[in-house]
Design a protein around this motif. Sequence first.
Motif, PDB file in Angstrom:
ATOM      1  N   ALA A 101       0.829  -1.214   0.000  1.00 26.24           N
ATOM      2  CA  ALA A 101       0.000   0.000   0.000  1.00 26.24           C
ATOM      3  C   ALA A 101       0.865   1.267   0.000  1.00 26.24           C
ATOM      4  O   ALA A 101       1.977   1.286   0.531  1.00 26.24           O
ATOM      5  N   SER A 102       0.291   2.336  -0.552  1.00 30.96           N
ATOM      6  CA  SER A 102       1.024   3.594  -0.717  1.00 30.96           C
ATOM      7  C   SER A 102       1.217   4.356   0.584  1.00 30.96           C
ATOM      8  O   SER A 102       1.906   5.379   0.600  1.00 30.96           O
ATOM      9  N   VAL A 103       0.590   3.898   1.658  1.00 29.89           N
ATOM     10  CA  VAL A 103       0.772   4.511   2.988  1.00 29.89           C
ATOM     11  C   VAL A 103       1.146   3.377   3.942  1.00 29.89           C
ATOM     12  O   VAL A 103       0.674   2.265   3.794  1.00 29.89           O
ATOM     13  N   VAL A 133       6.716  13.613  -2.326  1.00 29.38           N
ATOM     14  CA  VAL A 133       7.105  13.199  -3.685  1.00 29.38           C
ATOM     15  C   VAL A 133       5.976  12.501  -4.450  1.00 29.38           C
ATOM     16  O   VAL A 133       6.146  12.180  -5.620  1.00 29.38           O
ATOM     17  N   SER A 134       4.850  12.241  -3.792  1.00 26.22           N
ATOM     18  CA  SER A 134       3.772  11.541  -4.506  1.00 26.22           C
ATOM     19  C   SER A 134       2.386  12.143  -4.231  1.00 26.22           C
ATOM     20  O   SER A 134       1.658  12.470  -5.161  1.00 26.22           O
ATOM     21  N   HIS A 135       2.033  12.314  -2.941  1.00 23.14           N
ATOM     22  CA  HIS A 135       0.644  12.670  -2.633  1.00 23.14           C
ATOM     23  C   HIS A 135       0.322  14.128  -2.959  1.00 23.14           C
ATOM     24  O   HIS A 135      -0.697  14.421  -3.588  1.00 23.14           O
ATOM     25  N   THR A 163      -0.272  16.592 -16.218  1.00 24.42           N
ATOM     26  CA  THR A 163      -1.599  16.083 -15.831  1.00 24.42           C
ATOM     27  C   THR A 163      -1.758  14.568 -15.956  1.00 24.42           C
ATOM     28  O   THR A 163      -2.829  14.048 -15.652  1.00 24.42           O
ATOM     29  N   ARG A 164      -0.717  13.833 -16.379  1.00 29.13           N
ATOM     30  CA  ARG A 164      -0.898  12.378 -16.600  1.00 29.13           C
ATOM     31  C   ARG A 164      -1.516  11.707 -15.373  1.00 29.13           C
ATOM     32  O   ARG A 164      -2.484  10.969 -15.456  1.00 29.13           O
ATOM     33  N   ILE A 165      -0.976  11.990 -14.189  1.00 28.72           N
ATOM     34  CA  ILE A 165      -1.434  11.244 -13.005  1.00 28.72           C
ATOM     35  C   ILE A 165      -2.826  11.680 -12.539  1.00 28.72           C
ATOM     36  O   ILE A 165      -3.440  10.999 -11.719  1.00 28.72           O
ATOM     37  N   ALA A 166      -3.325  12.791 -13.093  1.00 26.70           N
ATOM     38  CA  ALA A 166      -4.681  13.216 -12.723  1.00 26.70           C
ATOM     39  C   ALA A 166      -5.735  12.246 -13.268  1.00 26.70           C
ATOM     40  O   ALA A 166      -6.906  12.328 -12.901  1.00 26.70           O
ATOM     41  N   THR A 170       5.485  -2.730   2.953  1.00 25.09           N
ATOM     42  CA  THR A 170       6.384  -2.308   1.866  1.00 25.09           C
ATOM     43  C   THR A 170       5.633  -1.383   0.909  1.00 25.09           C
ATOM     44  O   THR A 170       4.406  -1.309   0.946  1.00 25.09           O
ATOM     45  N   HIS A 171       6.374  -0.699   0.048  1.00 23.30           N
ATOM     46  CA  HIS A 171       5.738   0.184  -0.944  1.00 23.30           C
ATOM     47  C   HIS A 171       6.648   0.363  -2.158  1.00 23.30           C
ATOM     48  O   HIS A 171       7.691   1.024  -2.056  1.00 23.30           O
ATOM     49  N   PRO A 172       6.260  -0.218  -3.289  1.00 25.94           N
ATOM     50  CA  PRO A 172       7.043   0.023  -4.508  1.00 25.94           C
ATOM     51  C   PRO A 172       6.759   1.430  -5.026  1.00 25.94           C
ATOM     52  O   PRO A 172       5.596   1.800  -5.181  1.00 25.94           O
ATOM     53  N   MET A 173       7.810   2.205  -5.289  1.00 24.51           N
ATOM     54  CA  MET A 173       7.602   3.584  -5.767  1.00 24.51           C
ATOM     55  C   MET A 173       7.484   3.585  -7.290  1.00 24.51           C
ATOM     56  O   MET A 173       8.287   4.186  -8.005  1.00 24.51           O
ATOM     57  N   SER A 174       6.506   2.861  -7.748  1.00 22.69           N
ATOM     58  CA  SER A 174       6.274   2.803  -9.184  1.00 22.69           C
ATOM     59  C   SER A 174       4.812   2.451  -9.411  1.00 22.69           C
ATOM     60  O   SER A 174       4.244   1.668  -8.656  1.00 22.69           O
ATOM     61  N   GLY A 175       4.235   3.022 -10.406  1.00 25.70           N
ATOM     62  CA  GLY A 175       2.838   2.707 -10.685  1.00 25.70           C
ATOM     63  C   GLY A 175       2.434   3.373 -11.967  1.00 25.70           C
ATOM     64  O   GLY A 175       3.266   3.798 -12.768  1.00 25.70           O
ATOM     65  N   ARG A 176       1.129   3.422 -12.173  1.00 21.97           N
ATOM     66  CA  ARG A 176       0.592   4.051 -13.377  1.00 21.97           C
ATOM     67  C   ARG A 176      -0.713   4.724 -13.001  1.00 21.97           C
ATOM     68  O   ARG A 176      -1.264   4.476 -11.935  1.00 21.97           O
ATOM     69  N   GLU A 177      -1.222   5.531 -13.931  1.00 23.23           N
ATOM     70  CA  GLU A 177      -2.512   6.185 -13.705  1.00 23.23           C
ATOM     71  C   GLU A 177      -3.662   5.238 -14.042  1.00 23.23           C
ATOM     72  O   GLU A 177      -4.823   5.580 -13.875  1.00 23.23           O
ATOM     73  N   LYS A 178      -3.324   4.030 -14.537  1.00 23.57           N
ATOM     74  CA  LYS A 178      -4.361   3.052 -14.909  1.00 23.57           C
ATOM     75  C   LYS A 178      -4.449   1.967 -13.853  1.00 23.57           C
ATOM     76  O   LYS A 178      -3.447   1.625 -13.228  1.00 23.57           O
ATOM     77  N   MET A 187      -9.160   5.164  -5.142  1.00 23.02           N
ATOM     78  CA  MET A 187      -7.870   4.733  -4.585  1.00 23.02           C
ATOM     79  C   MET A 187      -7.174   5.906  -3.893  1.00 23.02           C
ATOM     80  O   MET A 187      -6.628   5.789  -2.806  1.00 23.02           O
ATOM     81  N   TRP A 188      -7.242   7.093  -4.523  1.00 22.82           N
ATOM     82  CA  TRP A 188      -6.522   8.240  -3.977  1.00 22.82           C
ATOM     83  C   TRP A 188      -7.202   8.819  -2.742  1.00 22.82           C
ATOM     84  O   TRP A 188      -6.540   9.380  -1.868  1.00 22.82           O
ATOM     85  N   ILE A 189      -8.517   8.656  -2.637  1.00 24.88           N
ATOM     86  CA  ILE A 189      -9.187   9.093  -1.404  1.00 24.88           C
ATOM     87  C   ILE A 189      -8.688   8.227  -0.253  1.00 24.88           C
ATOM     88  O   ILE A 189      -8.385   8.712   0.843  1.00 24.88           O
TER      89      ILE A 189
END
Length: 361
Positions: free
Chosen positions: A87-89, A176-178, A210-213, A110-118, A219-221
């Motif tokens: 999880a991201s947190v 760096v992410s949120h 804007t890609r990550i928007a 753990t948290h992998p610092m990699s992902g996608r907007e999909k 998920m982001w909530i």
Amino acid sequence: MRSALVIGTGLIGTSAALALTRRGVTVHLADHDPQQARTAAALGAGTDEAPAGPVDLAVVAAPPAHVAGVLADALRGGLARGYIDVASVKGGPRRELETLGLDLSAYLGTHPMSGREKSGPLAATADLFEGRPWVLTPTRATDTEVLNLALELVSFCGAVPVVMDADAHDRAVALVSHMPHLVSGLVAARLEHADEAAVRLCGQGIRDVTRIAASDPAMWIDILSANPGPVADLLGDVAADLEQTVRALRALQSADEDKRQEGAAGVADVLRRGNAGQVRVPGKHGSAPRVYETVVVLIDDQPGQLARIFADAGRAGVNIEDVRIEHATGQQAGLVQLMVEPQAAPALTAALRERGWAIRR
Ligand SMILES: NC(=O)c1ccc[n+]([C@@H]2O[C@H](COP(=O)([O-])OP(=O)(O)OC[C@H]3O[C@@H](n4cnc5c(N)ncnc54)[C@H](O)[C@@H]3O)[C@@H](O)[C@H]2O)c1
Ligand SMILES: O=C(O)C(=O)C[C@]1(C(=O)O)C=C[C@@H](O)C=C1
């Protein structure tokens, strides 16, 4: 690691499962939506049949709000030798698990610092984590076995392990992410009702910003609900900079030459600070190789030793950037090589010596 169970076969779970399967690990796939697990299996990420007995590693890749509940069920069911989540947190899920009174020695956040907007298994790729940091947050209670299993997973995924305290991780990812995620959303939100004539002109600049928007708001909530304070503090700082920038731009509209110069200096300041921050963003593969200093620690081959070293390093405020373990054949001892930023090596050496660790040069 011979077998793994991935619970939550969306983007991250399926990507990890694909990487593990490619390395010959037998991967079982589970999801509360069986169709997701079937899709992941069809992509070659493993089998959606349940394992006959406990697997080596359970990887929980469900949305953050579900992580503690899923982990608690897995731990109670004895599904694996070691358990991790991605999880991201990190602080919230651990505290939730602690309140359930479970033995957490076999669990590692753990948290992998990699992902996608999909989202979802169809967006997964086996190389998603290659070259990216993968944060591990052991505590003094973490068994060495689960740490080793997690390090194996990180290595099979081609990622770089970074050891951090859970709360320090949450403060770092706020920066760096949120917070950047919200800023991207705020910029993209300006386009919602914009004239089509303007939107048609979108070039690469706005695509980058804007890609990550495009990410899943649900998920982001979850993510932001588990880290609201640090993100609000940072957005407050951005808001102060924005106000200053608006004042500078208004001054640029002035008829008074002095005011215009002041405005130009204000805008130049924000752009210069942006340049200074941007050069600090490490490239994925393109950045110059970092030279770390190695601190070598002699450990007895006993459960919990690695976790205690990591916790002591965390307490000394030192980030471990990479780690290697050498087991001395036929001996009940091993050498742990901790790679750290050169300026952090003396502090780490002193802190570990003070706590009774044997340091080898
Ligand atoms: N997306 C990213 O960029 C990214 C990066 C790193 C870490 N993460 C973390 O990874 C985790 C998964 O994110 P994702 O992007 O793969 O999401 P996703 O939406 O692609 O996948 C989540 C999957 O979990 C399943 N699920 C939901 N509740 C469940 C439950 N109770 N039990 C079992 N399965 C359940 C869903 O059906 C879905 O298949 C999250 O905790 C997220 O914070 C995401
Ligand atoms: O690249 C993206 O799409 C991401 O948003 C990935 C990203 C990030 O912010 O870097 C998003 C959330 C995760 O917890 C980790 C990685």
